[in-house]
Write a protein that holds these residues in place. Structure first.
Motif, PDB file in Angstrom:
ATOM      1  N   LEU A 213       0.860  -1.177   0.000  1.00 58.15           N
ATOM      2  CA  LEU A 213       0.000   0.000   0.000  1.00 58.15           C
ATOM      3  C   LEU A 213       0.901   1.232   0.000  1.00 58.15           C
ATOM      4  N   PRO A 214       1.058   1.906  -1.152  1.00 61.11           N
ATOM      5  CA  PRO A 214       1.932   3.084  -1.209  1.00 61.11           C
ATOM      6  C   PRO A 214       1.509   4.156  -0.212  1.00 61.11           C
ATOM      7  N   GLU A 215       2.480   4.914   0.256  1.00 62.22           N
ATOM      8  CA  GLU A 215       2.198   5.965   1.237  1.00 62.22           C
ATOM      9  C   GLU A 215       1.233   7.000   0.677  1.00 62.22           C
ATOM     10  N   SER A 216       1.357   7.298  -0.609  1.00 61.75           N
ATOM     11  CA  SER A 216       0.456   8.286  -1.218  1.00 61.75           C
ATOM     12  C   SER A 216      -0.993   7.791  -1.230  1.00 61.75           C
ATOM     13  N   VAL A 217      -1.172   6.479  -1.416  1.00 62.47           N
ATOM     14  CA  VAL A 217      -2.523   5.907  -1.398  1.00 62.47           C
ATOM     15  C   VAL A 217      -3.074   5.921   0.021  1.00 62.47           C
ATOM     16  N   ALA A 218      -2.222   5.601   1.001  1.00 61.40           N
ATOM     17  CA  ALA A 218      -2.648   5.652   2.397  1.00 61.40           C
ATOM     18  C   ALA A 218      -3.062   7.067   2.789  1.00 61.40           C
ATOM     19  N   ASN A 219      -2.309   8.052   2.311  1.00 58.12           N
ATOM     20  CA  ASN A 219      -2.656   9.452   2.588  1.00 58.12           C
ATOM     21  C   ASN A 219      -3.991   9.819   1.959  1.00 58.12           C
ATOM     22  N   TYR A 220      -4.248   9.306   0.759  1.00 57.72           N
ATOM     23  CA  TYR A 220      -5.516   9.558   0.068  1.00 57.72           C
ATOM     24  C   TYR A 220      -6.683   8.992   0.877  1.00 57.72           C
ATOM     25  N   ILE A 221      -6.513   7.780   1.402  1.00 58.02           N
ATOM     26  CA  ILE A 221      -7.557   7.162   2.219  1.00 58.02           C
ATOM     27  C   ILE A 221      -7.821   8.000   3.465  1.00 58.02           C
ATOM     28  N   ALA A 222      -6.744   8.448   4.117  1.00 57.38           N
ATOM     29  CA  ALA A 222      -6.889   9.249   5.333  1.00 57.38           C
ATOM     30  C   ALA A 222      -7.646  10.537   5.056  1.00 57.38           C
ATOM     31  N   ARG A 223      -7.347  11.194   3.923  1.00 54.48           N
ATOM     32  CA  ARG A 223      -8.014  12.454   3.603  1.00 54.48           C
ATOM     33  C   ARG A 223      -9.478  12.232   3.237  1.00 54.48           C
ATOM     34  N   LEU A 224      -9.784  11.109   2.589  1.00 52.98           N
ATOM     35  CA  LEU A 224     -11.180  10.802   2.258  1.00 52.98           C
ATOM     36  C   LEU A 224     -12.005  10.596   3.530  1.00 52.98           C
ATOM     37  N   VAL A 225     -11.464   9.828   4.471  1.00 46.80           N
ATOM     38  CA  VAL A 225     -12.193   9.576   5.713  1.00 46.80           C
ATOM     39  C   VAL A 225     -12.346  10.865   6.515  1.00 46.80           C
ATOM     40  N   ASP A 226     -11.296  11.666   6.549  1.00 47.26           N
ATOM     41  CA  ASP A 226     -11.371  12.938   7.270  1.00 47.26           C
ATOM     42  C   ASP A 226     -12.410  13.862   6.641  1.00 47.26           C
TER      43      ASP A 226
ATOM     44  N   GLN B   8     -19.691  10.191  -2.880  1.00 50.81           N
ATOM     45  CA  GLN B   8     -19.358  10.526  -4.265  1.00 50.81           C
ATOM     46  C   GLN B   8     -18.884  11.972  -4.365  1.00 50.81           C
ATOM     47  N   ALA B   9     -19.526  12.875  -3.640  1.00 53.05           N
ATOM     48  CA  ALA B   9     -19.113  14.277  -3.661  1.00 53.05           C
ATOM     49  C   ALA B   9     -17.724  14.450  -3.052  1.00 53.05           C
ATOM     50  N   ILE B  10     -17.446  13.696  -2.011  1.00 55.26           N
ATOM     51  CA  ILE B  10     -16.121  13.753  -1.374  1.00 55.26           C
ATOM     52  C   ILE B  10     -15.050  13.254  -2.334  1.00 55.26           C
ATOM     53  N   LEU B  11     -15.355  12.194  -3.072  1.00 57.24           N
ATOM     54  CA  LEU B  11     -14.404  11.671  -4.058  1.00 57.24           C
ATOM     55  C   LEU B  11     -14.077  12.730  -5.117  1.00 57.24           C
ATOM     56  N   LYS B  12     -15.088  13.455  -5.558  1.00 57.36           N
ATOM     57  CA  LYS B  12     -14.868  14.486  -6.572  1.00 57.36           C
ATOM     58  C   LYS B  12     -14.078  15.668  -6.015  1.00 57.36           C
ATOM     59  N   ALA B  13     -14.283  15.965  -4.733  1.00 59.52           N
ATOM     60  CA  ALA B  13     -13.657  17.152  -4.145  1.00 59.52           C
ATOM     61  C   ALA B  13     -12.257  16.895  -3.595  1.00 59.52           C
ATOM     62  N   THR B  14     -11.876  15.627  -3.462  1.00 54.82           N
ATOM     63  CA  THR B  14     -10.594  15.290  -2.842  1.00 54.82           C
ATOM     64  C   THR B  14      -9.592  14.863  -3.905  1.00 54.82           C
ATOM     65  N   PRO B  15      -8.522  15.622  -4.107  1.00 56.19           N
ATOM     66  CA  PRO B  15      -7.513  15.228  -5.106  1.00 56.19           C
ATOM     67  C   PRO B  15      -6.741  13.995  -4.649  1.00 56.19           C
ATOM     68  N   ARG B  16      -6.243  13.235  -5.621  1.00 53.64           N
ATOM     69  CA  ARG B  16      -5.475  12.044  -5.265  1.00 53.64           C
ATOM     70  C   ARG B  16      -4.199  12.391  -4.521  1.00 53.64           C
ATOM     71  N   GLN B  17      -3.516  13.397  -4.971  1.00 53.72           N
ATOM     72  CA  GLN B  17      -2.266  13.807  -4.334  1.00 53.72           C
ATOM     73  C   GLN B  17      -2.517  14.979  -3.403  1.00 53.72           C
ATOM     74  N   ASP B  18      -1.953  14.888  -2.207  1.00 52.42           N
ATOM     75  CA  ASP B  18      -2.117  15.961  -1.224  1.00 52.42           C
ATOM     76  C   ASP B  18      -1.264  17.152  -1.632  1.00 52.42           C
ATOM     77  N   LYS B  19      -1.889  18.318  -1.783  1.00 54.60           N
ATOM     78  CA  LYS B  19      -1.166  19.517  -2.221  1.00 54.60           C
ATOM     79  C   LYS B  19      -0.595  20.323  -1.052  1.00 54.60           C
ATOM     80  N   ALA B  20      -0.911  19.911   0.168  1.00 56.17           N
ATOM     81  CA  ALA B  20      -0.519  20.699   1.336  1.00 56.17           C
ATOM     82  C   ALA B  20       0.989  20.926   1.445  1.00 56.17           C
TER      83      ALA B  20
END
Length: 328
Positions: free
Chosen positions: A219-232, A306-318
């Protein structure tokens, strides 16, 4: 190794597709759920094949399966078992008689027709794989899965599942109605009361080995970060408007495990953003609780995800934004 496992899983997928016609996506998600060691909740109108799918799954995997028909008068002890007074060596004492939950696969049929008290009898078993009765703890067999079916809550005589129990289901899957071509195939190949013939594809030990293999998927770190941001994002943000309670950390772990299992089923060595996006709704939607106003307006938790998926980019820009601000 991954290719060998994937080949065996494809045989299992083919066998289950012969049990339930025209539901390939549903079958794939059921397999992903099992590889993740998760419990599954199937929702759909009566007669769509939910029970038949579970029974076919037990036969293809050579699992000990037991079925409980949930009804309003069902008691917790009817599921977990009860102590029974018996005479042993001239003395009368209570002996625990195991209930139907002591199986590899428990089919909880129409789970939302039982009272909340009876539904809650599954909580410990689903989380800890054990049952405690009168202070005595009993381990459940391995592997252990609960595959529950429920009717839509709009039907008469149903009780909504408690949020704590919904959170213990890895997936909530919708079973759609069949198309005309699929109905025609069912008519030509099925008869009322006759179960389809299914061959055993693998053993319980094989399944345990495949579950272990799914854990080894990277599980790549970038994918794990994506999951964390989706849940948040289910707790705060524009897409979470109308949400009363968001998804729990258990949801993040479930989405990560399911993404790994999806990669294994596809024969890939690592989970991807696409896996997360394909599984976000069945993992998160039943864990998101909407407030009264949102429900009254016709909003569904799946729409929120579905709205969260559209609003959350795959890569964290922070990180890039922070660096840019510091440079300025």
């Amino acid at each position: 190794m991954t290719g060998e496992v994937s080949s065996k899983l494809l045989q299992l997928r083919k066998a289950l597709n012969n049990v339930l016609y025209g539901q390939e996506d549903l079958v794939d998600k059921v397999l992903i759920g099992l590889l993740s060691r998760g419990h599954l909740l199937l929702e759909g109108l009566p007669g769509l094949g939910k029970t038949e799918l579970v029974k076919g799954l037990a036969r293809t995997l050579s699992l000990e399966a037991k079925r409980v028909q949930f009804t309003p008068d069902l008691l917790p002890g009817d599921i977990t078992g009860n102590p029974v007074l018996q005479e042993i060596d001239g003395r009368r004492q209570f002996v625990f008689q195991k209930g139907p939950i002591f199986a590899n696969l428990l089919l909880a049929d129409e789970i939302n027709r039982a009272s909340p008290k009876t539904q809650s009898a599954l909580l410990e078993a689903m989380q800890e794989r054990k049952v405690t009765v009168m202070g005595e703890t009993h381990e459940l067999p391995a592997p252990f899965f609960v595959l529950a079916t429920q009717n839509p809550i709009e039907l008469e005589g149903t009780y909504p599942l408690p949020e704590a129990q919904l959170d213990r289901f890895l997936f909530k899957l919708q079973v759609p109605r069949n198309s005309v071509p699929v109905l025609q195939k069912i008519i030509l190949n099925r008869e009322i009361g006759q179960e389809p013939e299914v061959a055993t594809v693998m053993s319980a030990d094989d399944l345990i080995g495949f579950c272990d293999a799914a854990r080894q998927i990277h599980l790549p770190e970038s994918v794990a970060n994506y999951i964390a941001r989706l849940v948040d994002a289910t707790h705060e943000g524009p897409a979470a408007a109308g949400v009363k309670f968001g998804a729990s950390p258990r949801a993040a772990l479930a989405l990560a495990a399911a993404s790994r299992s999806a990669a294994l089923l596809a024969g890939r060595p690592n989970a991807s953003f696409e896996d997360v996006e394909a599984l976000a709704v069945p993992v998160l939607a039943h864990r998101v609780v909407l407030d009264y106003t949102a429900r009254l307006s016709g909003l569904h938790s799946a729409d929120v995800v579905q709205a969260i998926l559209k609003a959350t980019p795959r890569q964290d820009k922070a990180p890039a934004d922070v660096f840019k601000a510091a440079k300025v």
